[in-house]
Write a protein that holds these residues in place. Structure first.
Motif, PDB file in Angstrom:
ATOM      1  N   LEU A 295       0.826  -1.213   0.000  1.00  0.00           N
ATOM      2  CA  LEU A 295       0.000   0.000   0.000  1.00  0.00           C
ATOM      3  C   LEU A 295       0.859   1.262   0.000  1.00  0.00           C
ATOM      4  O   LEU A 295       0.497   2.264  -0.630  1.00  0.00           O
ATOM      5  N   LEU A 296       1.997   1.232   0.696  1.00  0.00           N
ATOM      6  CA  LEU A 296       2.896   2.386   0.683  1.00  0.00           C
ATOM      7  C   LEU A 296       3.455   2.625  -0.716  1.00  0.00           C
ATOM      8  O   LEU A 296       3.569   3.766  -1.164  1.00  0.00           O
ATOM      9  N   ILE A 297       3.794   1.543  -1.390  1.00  0.00           N
ATOM     10  CA  ILE A 297       4.296   1.662  -2.771  1.00  0.00           C
ATOM     11  C   ILE A 297       3.196   2.170  -3.692  1.00  0.00           C
ATOM     12  O   ILE A 297       3.408   3.064  -4.522  1.00  0.00           O
ATOM     13  N   VAL A 298       1.996   1.596  -3.539  1.00  0.00           N
ATOM     14  CA  VAL A 298       0.853   2.035  -4.357  1.00  0.00           C
ATOM     15  C   VAL A 298       0.600   3.525  -4.156  1.00  0.00           C
ATOM     16  O   VAL A 298       0.340   4.269  -5.115  1.00  0.00           O
ATOM     17  N   GLY A 299       0.711   3.969  -2.901  1.00  0.00           N
ATOM     18  CA  GLY A 299       0.451   5.371  -2.595  1.00  0.00           C
ATOM     19  C   GLY A 299       1.416   6.339  -3.238  1.00  0.00           C
ATOM     20  O   GLY A 299       1.107   7.526  -3.382  1.00  0.00           O
ATOM     21  N   THR A 300       2.598   5.858  -3.649  1.00  0.00           N
ATOM     22  CA  THR A 300       3.570   6.751  -4.281  1.00  0.00           C
ATOM     23  C   THR A 300       3.200   7.108  -5.716  1.00  0.00           C
ATOM     24  O   THR A 300       3.708   8.087  -6.248  1.00  0.00           O
ATOM     25  N   PHE A 301       2.335   6.324  -6.344  1.00  0.00           N
ATOM     26  CA  PHE A 301       1.972   6.646  -7.729  1.00  0.00           C
ATOM     27  C   PHE A 301       0.470   6.706  -7.974  1.00  0.00           C
ATOM     28  O   PHE A 301       0.038   7.006  -9.090  1.00  0.00           O
ATOM     29  N   MET A 302      -0.347   6.456  -6.953  1.00  0.00           N
ATOM     30  CA  MET A 302      -1.802   6.482  -7.141  1.00  0.00           C
ATOM     31  C   MET A 302      -2.435   7.336  -6.052  1.00  0.00           C
ATOM     32  O   MET A 302      -2.076   7.226  -4.881  1.00  0.00           O
ATOM     33  N   ASP A 303      -3.373   8.177  -6.444  1.00  0.00           N
ATOM     34  CA  ASP A 303      -4.048   9.030  -5.475  1.00  0.00           C
ATOM     35  C   ASP A 303      -4.931   8.199  -4.545  1.00  0.00           C
ATOM     36  O   ASP A 303      -5.256   7.039  -4.832  1.00  0.00           O
ATOM     37  N   LEU A 304      -5.329   8.831  -3.447  1.00  0.00           N
ATOM     38  CA  LEU A 304      -5.982   8.104  -2.360  1.00  0.00           C
ATOM     39  C   LEU A 304      -7.321   7.482  -2.759  1.00  0.00           C
ATOM     40  O   LEU A 304      -7.576   6.315  -2.469  1.00  0.00           O
ATOM     41  N   THR A 305      -8.162   8.242  -3.450  1.00  0.00           N
ATOM     42  CA  THR A 305      -9.504   7.744  -3.786  1.00  0.00           C
ATOM     43  C   THR A 305      -9.481   6.502  -4.670  1.00  0.00           C
ATOM     44  O   THR A 305     -10.092   5.480  -4.324  1.00  0.00           O
ATOM     45  N   PRO A 306      -8.785   6.525  -5.819  1.00  0.00           N
ATOM     46  CA  PRO A 306      -8.760   5.303  -6.635  1.00  0.00           C
ATOM     47  C   PRO A 306      -8.075   4.131  -5.932  1.00  0.00           C
ATOM     48  O   PRO A 306      -8.465   2.976  -6.138  1.00  0.00           O
ATOM     49  N   ALA A 307      -7.063   4.427  -5.104  1.00  0.00           N
ATOM     50  CA  ALA A 307      -6.378   3.345  -4.386  1.00  0.00           C
ATOM     51  C   ALA A 307      -7.330   2.643  -3.423  1.00  0.00           C
ATOM     52  O   ALA A 307      -7.333   1.408  -3.323  1.00  0.00           O
ATOM     53  N   VAL A 308      -8.165   3.410  -2.724  1.00  0.00           N
ATOM     54  CA  VAL A 308      -9.156   2.815  -1.823  1.00  0.00           C
ATOM     55  C   VAL A 308     -10.152   1.972  -2.609  1.00  0.00           C
ATOM     56  O   VAL A 308     -10.498   0.843  -2.212  1.00  0.00           O
ATOM     57  N   LEU A 309     -10.601   2.500  -3.733  1.00  0.00           N
ATOM     58  CA  LEU A 309     -11.604   1.801  -4.528  1.00  0.00           C
ATOM     59  C   LEU A 309     -11.066   0.507  -5.136  1.00  0.00           C
ATOM     60  O   LEU A 309     -11.790  -0.486  -5.249  1.00  0.00           O
ATOM     61  N   ILE A 310      -9.798   0.508  -5.522  1.00  0.00           N
ATOM     62  CA  ILE A 310      -9.218  -0.664  -6.184  1.00  0.00           C
ATOM     63  C   ILE A 310      -8.736  -1.708  -5.184  1.00  0.00           C
ATOM     64  O   ILE A 310      -8.970  -2.919  -5.358  1.00  0.00           O
ATOM     65  N   PHE A 311      -8.065  -1.265  -4.113  1.00  0.00           N
ATOM     66  CA  PHE A 311      -7.381  -2.224  -3.244  1.00  0.00           C
ATOM     67  C   PHE A 311      -8.206  -2.717  -2.052  1.00  0.00           C
ATOM     68  O   PHE A 311      -7.841  -3.704  -1.431  1.00  0.00           O
ATOM     69  N   THR A 312      -9.301  -2.052  -1.760  1.00  0.00           N
ATOM     70  CA  THR A 312     -10.169  -2.578  -0.698  1.00  0.00           C
ATOM     71  C   THR A 312     -10.704  -3.966  -1.039  1.00  0.00           C
ATOM     72  O   THR A 312     -10.619  -4.888  -0.213  1.00  0.00           O
ATOM     73  N   PRO A 313     -11.252  -4.185  -2.259  1.00  0.00           N
ATOM     74  CA  PRO A 313     -11.747  -5.541  -2.578  1.00  0.00           C
ATOM     75  C   PRO A 313     -10.645  -6.597  -2.607  1.00  0.00           C
ATOM     76  O   PRO A 313     -10.931  -7.779  -2.436  1.00  0.00           O
ATOM     77  N   ILE A 314      -9.399  -6.166  -2.829  1.00  0.00           N
ATOM     78  CA  ILE A 314      -8.296  -7.125  -2.892  1.00  0.00           C
ATOM     79  C   ILE A 314      -7.805  -7.507  -1.501  1.00  0.00           C
ATOM     80  O   ILE A 314      -7.623  -8.685  -1.183  1.00  0.00           O
ATOM     81  N   PHE A 315      -7.599  -6.491  -0.644  1.00  0.00           N
ATOM     82  CA  PHE A 315      -6.952  -6.746   0.646  1.00  0.00           C
ATOM     83  C   PHE A 315      -7.916  -6.997   1.800  1.00  0.00           C
ATOM     84  O   PHE A 315      -7.540  -7.613   2.803  1.00  0.00           O
ATOM     85  N   LEU A 316      -9.154  -6.511   1.689  1.00  0.00           N
ATOM     86  CA  LEU A 316     -10.087  -6.714   2.799  1.00  0.00           C
ATOM     87  C   LEU A 316     -10.358  -8.193   3.078  1.00  0.00           C
ATOM     88  O   LEU A 316     -10.387  -8.598   4.256  1.00  0.00           O
ATOM     89  N   PRO A 317     -10.557  -9.045   2.050  1.00  0.00           N
ATOM     90  CA  PRO A 317     -10.747 -10.479   2.345  1.00  0.00           C
ATOM     91  C   PRO A 317      -9.553 -11.097   3.079  1.00  0.00           C
ATOM     92  O   PRO A 317      -9.739 -11.944   3.954  1.00  0.00           O
ATOM     93  N   ILE A 318      -8.340 -10.655   2.723  1.00  0.00           N
ATOM     94  CA  ILE A 318      -7.141 -11.159   3.418  1.00  0.00           C
ATOM     95  C   ILE A 318      -7.169 -10.708   4.872  1.00  0.00           C
ATOM     96  O   ILE A 318      -6.893 -11.492   5.790  1.00  0.00           O
TER      97      ILE A 318
END
Length: 431
Positions: A327-350
C-alpha cells in the motif's frame, strides 16, 4: 484467472504510463479484460450496469456535500481563525509556528475533509509567517506537507465513506470515531519531529499569551470548531446519517461564511463550479472502479492474490507487513480515492482471514495512503504543498525524511495495536 489478471494489470499500467487519466485507465482496462473473457453483448450491458450501480447510493451523496462544505471553508476565512487558535495551543513549544502549522492542518483538515485544501489553506497562511521568523522554507513546507493528510483520518472524512461503501457497508459512524486516535497520533508524530528540529536549530518560542487573550482567540474559533460537534456528534448519536450530516455541514459553513462576511455571490458560484468538477471526477472514479471490482471478482483475481499472499507465510505479522509495504508503494503513484476503490476488494478479504476487524483495516488502509499522497512521484499533497511554498520538490525531500520515518512508525503502531482504532467505537457502542 492468470491471463485475465495479466491483461488487466498491464493494460492499466500501460495507460497510466502514457499519461491517460486514471479513471479512464481503470475503465478501459476493465473493458479490455472483460472482452477477453465474456461475450461482447454481455460485457457492455454488465459494465454499464455496474458503473451505474456503483454510484447509486444515498451514502455516497455525502461525498460531494462534504467536498462542497470544504470548498466553502477554504474560501470563508475559517482557516485564519483555526490557525490563530492553533498558535495559542502550540505557542510555548520550541518551533511554535511549526506546531501551529500541524495543529492547523489537523483542525482544518478534519473540518474540510481534504488534505489538499489543508495544505493550500494552512500552508499558504503559515509559510510566509514562518519565513519571517527565520524558518528554513524547505523545512516549513515539509511540516505542512507531512501533516496535511491528518484530516483524512480525523472525521468527517469522505475517504472513509468511500471505504465503507466498497467494503460492503461497514459502519460509517464506527469508522469516523475510529479515525480520531490514529489521526491525532499522526499529527503528534509530526509535532515530535518539529520539536526535535526546533531544539536542534534553536527556533523561537512564541510570546506568552495571557489567559484573556487566549480565551478571546478560543471564542472566535468556537463557531468553526462547533462544526465537528454538530456533524460528528449528530452522526454518532444517531440523530442523522452521514449524508444528512454532510448536508448540515454545508448549511452551517455557508451560514458561518455569511456571518464572517467572506462569501460573495461570485465566490459562491466559483465554489459550486469547483465542487461540481471535483464531484464529477470522484463519481466517475467510483463508477469505473465498481466495474473493475466486478471484473476482478468474476475472474477470481482478489482470491488468487489472497491465496498468493497467504501462501508466503501464515504469520499475521509478515502478511500485514507485506500489505503495508504494498500500500505504501501504491500510494507513491496512485491518489488516495482510486487506491481505496481498487485495493479494498483485494486486501479486505485477506484482512478478514487474518482476523482483522473491517473498521481497523479501513483505518490502516487510509493511514498508508495518507503517507503515500505526500511522497513522489504522484503525491498530490506534495505538489500542492511545494507549489504554495514556492519550493521545488527536490529541496523538500530531505527535510521530509524524518517525517516519513515517524509516520511509518506510527503506522506500524496502528497496524499491530488494533485497539488504537477500535477503542473509541467500542466505547460508544458502535461495534
Amino acid at each position: 484467472m492468470g491471463s485475465a489478471a495479466i491483461i488487466l494489470l498491464f493494460s492499466f499500467l500501460i495507460q497510466l504510463g502514457i499519461g491517460i487519466p486514471i479513471s479512464i485507465s481503470i475503465g478501459m482496462s476493465t473493458l479490455i479484460t472483460a472482452l477477453t473473457t465474456l461475450p461482447v453483448d454481455i460485457v457492455f450491458f454488465s459494465i454499464a450496469q455496474k458503473m451505474i450501480g456503483g454510484i447509486d447510493s444515498f451514502s455516497l451523496l455525502a461525498v460531494p456535500l462534504f467536498v462542497f462544505a470544504g470548498n466553502v471553508m477554504n474560501n470563508g476565512g475559517i482557516a485564519k481563525k483555526l490557525i490563530d487558535f492553533a498558535k495559542v495551543i502550540g505557542g510555548r513549544l520550541p518551533g511554535a509556528l511549526a506546531h501551529a502549522n500541524v495543529l492547523g492542518n489537523m483542525l482544518f483538515g478534519s473540518l474540510s475533509g481534504s488534505a489538499v485544501a489543508a495544505a493550500a489553506a494552512i500552508g499558504g497562511t503559515m509559510g510566509p509567517i514562518q519565513e519571517e521568523e527565520g524558518y528554513d522554507p524547505s523545512y516549513a513546507a515539509a511540516v505542512n506537507i507531512a501533516s496535511s493528510p491528518t484530516g483524512m483520518l480525523i472525521p468527517p472524512s469522505g475517504v472513509l465513506i468511500l471505504y465503507s461503501l466498497v467494503a460492503g457497508g461497514v459502519s460509517i459512524s464506527a469508522l469516523f470515531v475510529a479515525g480520531y486516535i490514529p489521526g491525532i497520533l499522526m499529527g503528534l508524530s509530526c509535532m515530535l519531529v518539529a520539536y526535535v528540529y526546533a531544539k536542534k536549530n534553536n527556533y523561537p518560542v512564541a510570546e506568552k499569551v495571557t489567559f484573556r487573550e487566549g480565551f478571546k482567540v478560543f471564542l472566535k474559533a468556537i463557531p468553526s470548531l462547533l462544526l465537528i460537534i454538530i456533524v460528528i456528534g449528530g452522526i454518532v448519536a444517531g440523530i442523522f446519517t452521514a449524508t444528512e450530516g454532510a448536508a448540515m455541514a454545508v448549511v452551517y459553513t455557508i451560514f458561518l461564511s455569511y456571518v464572517y462576511g467572506t462569501l460573495s455571490i461570485k465566490s459562491f458560484k466559483d465554489i459550486v463550479l469547483k465542487t461540481a468538477v471535483t464531484t464529477g471526477v470522484i463519481m466517475f472514479l467510483v463508477a469505473s472502479s465498481s466495474a473493475m471490482s466486478w471484473i476482478m471478482a468474476y475472474t477470481g483475481i482478489p482470491q488468487a492474490i489472497s491465496n498468493a499472499i497467504l501462501s508466503v507465510s501464515d504469520n499475521q505479522i509478515i502478511i500485514l507487513l507485506i500489505m503495508n509495504i504494498t500500500l505504501l508503494i501504491v500510494g507513491t503513484f496512485m491518489d488516495l480515492t482510486p487506491a481505496v476503490l481498487i485495493f479494498t476488494p483485494i486486501f479486505l478479504p485477506i484482512a478478514k482471514q487474518l482476523g482483522l476487524h473491517p473498521v481497523h483495516f479501513g483505518i490502516l488502509l487510509v493511514f498508508n495512503l495518507c503517507i503515500g499522497i505526500t511522497t513522489p512521484p504522484v503525491g498530490s499533497v506534495l505538489f500542492v504543498g511545494c507549489s504554495v511554498a514556492g519550493i521545488s520538490i527536490e529541496k523538500v525531500i530531505k527535510p521530509m525524511i524524518p517525517f516519513f520515518a515517524v509516520l511509518i512508525i506510527a503506522l506500524l503502531i496502528v497496524t499491530f495495536i488494533p485497539e488504537i482504532s477500535l477503542f473509541l467505537p467500542r466505547l460508544f457502542g458502535l461495534l
